[in-house]
Design a protein around this motif. Structure first.
Motif, short mmCIF file in Angstrom:
data_model
loop_
_atom_site.label_atom_id
_atom_site.label_comp_id
_atom_site.label_asym_id
_atom_site.label_seq_id
_atom_site.Cartn_x
_atom_site.Cartn_y
_atom_site.Cartn_z
N ILE A 225 0.70 -5.29 0.62
CA ILE A 225 2.14 -5.08 -0.11
C ILE A 225 1.99 -3.84 -1.09
O ILE A 225 2.79 -2.82 -1.03
CB ILE A 225 2.66 -6.19 -0.67
N ASP A 226 1.06 -3.98 -1.90
CA ASP A 226 0.86 -2.71 -2.67
C ASP A 226 0.56 -1.51 -2.08
O ASP A 226 1.13 -0.41 -2.34
CB ASP A 226 -0.41 -2.84 -3.61
N ALA A 227 -0.39 -1.57 -0.93
CA ALA A 227 -0.47 -0.35 -0.15
C ALA A 227 0.84 -0.03 0.65
O ALA A 227 1.03 1.21 0.52
CB ALA A 227 -1.64 -0.68 0.91
N SER B 88 6.68 4.82 -1.19
CA SER B 88 7.02 5.62 -2.33
C SER B 88 6.49 7.26 -1.96
O SER B 88 7.39 8.39 -2.20
CB SER B 88 6.15 5.53 -3.62
N ASP C 277 -4.25 -13.08 -2.02
CA ASP C 277 -4.73 -11.79 -2.55
C ASP C 277 -4.71 -10.74 -1.26
O ASP C 277 -4.44 -9.50 -1.59
CB ASP C 277 -6.01 -11.99 -2.80
N GLN D 162 3.74 -0.36 -0.20
CA GLN D 162 4.84 0.08 -1.57
C GLN D 162 4.39 1.64 -1.97
O GLN D 162 5.14 2.67 -1.94
CB GLN D 162 4.84 -0.64 -2.77
N GLU D 163 3.27 1.92 -2.01
CA GLU D 163 2.61 3.40 -2.38
C GLU D 163 3.02 4.04 -1.05
O GLU D 163 3.38 5.54 -1.40
CB GLU D 163 0.90 3.29 -2.64
N LEU E 133 -1.00 -9.43 -0.80
CA LEU E 133 -0.40 -8.72 -2.01
C LEU E 133 -1.19 -7.25 -2.07
O LEU E 133 -0.47 -6.08 -2.48
CB LEU E 133 -0.93 -9.57 -3.53
N GLY E 134 -2.33 -7.19 -1.70
CA GLY E 134 -3.03 -5.82 -1.19
C GLY E 134 -2.48 -5.23 -0.28
O GLY E 134 -2.18 -4.04 -0.41
#
Length: 218
Positions: free
Chosen positions: A37-39, A45, A31, A41-42, A34-35
């Protein structure tokens, strides 16, 4: 010495508790990653969007970017010799006999190379460099008898150069850059802004009487 049923039960309980704790730690670690990775990726972007905007502004200002040089990591990687994957020893090193060339053969080879080079130059079409967006905007303002808004300039250039992707916000940024460099003049009427060539003979009072739909804030 054999284990009693009581000892076997205790061992199973210990292993079960250990496995459960390991699974919980593994799940929490997943978890957390994954958190992150999401940060990331944002953030990536956002950086990509900023990069696209900066590239458009750079093209509008006519700035030529130098070719990227090889990074230090690439240079270091190139300097490190690759390990040999072959395991079987070579039976013997075979040497090829050197081919001797006479001076006449060398002259013929050079002549053929020069002929191919000249033929390639003759066959290659002459490519003319396209004018930059800054040059197109300055030329368009010089040809106009009245001030024009950024939207009008973008529409005219898009119609004249359909093969180029011209955006209104980039044109507006370029016009403001020309104004900052005293290569163009800004004429404001109400909430609308118009631009004219710095060498134009018209005064700011000659701006169109009907405000254009293009406002300052875009």
């Amino acid at each position: 010495m054999t284990e009693t049923p009581v000892e076997t039960t205790e061992l199973k309980a210990q292993y079960s508790a250990q496995v459960t704790a390991d699974l919980e730690r593994n799940t929490k670690e997943q978890d957390r990653l994954l958190g992150e990775i999401d940060a990331l990726q944002e953030q990536l972007s956002t950086l990509q969007q900023d990069h696209a905007i900066l590239v458009n502004i750079q093209q509008a200002l006519g700035i030529v970017t130098p070719e990227p040089t090889a990074s230090a990591e690439d240079a270091a990687a190139a300097s490190v010799p690759q390990p040999k994957t072959g395991t079987a020893p070579r039976v013997g090193k075979q040497t090829r006999p050197r081919k001797t060339t006479s001076p006449q053969d060398s002259k013929q080879t050079k002549a053929k190379a020069n002929t191919k080079k000249n033929a390639a130059k003759t066959a290659a079409p002459k490519q003319t460099a396209q004018p930059t967006l800054v040059e197109l905007i300055r030329r368009h303002l010089t040809e106009q008898s009245e001030p024009r808004s950024a939207a009008e300039v973008a529409a005219a250039l898009t119609q004249a150069h359909p093969d180029r992707r011209i955006q209104t916000n980039v044109v507006r940024t370029t016009l403001e850059g020309l104004v900052a460099k005293s290569n163009a003049q800004r004429v404001k009427q109400g909430s609308s802004v118009y631009y004219t060539s710095h060498d134009a003979s018209e005064s700011p009072a000659t701006a169109p009487s009907v405000p254009d739909s293009e406002e300052v804030n875009g």
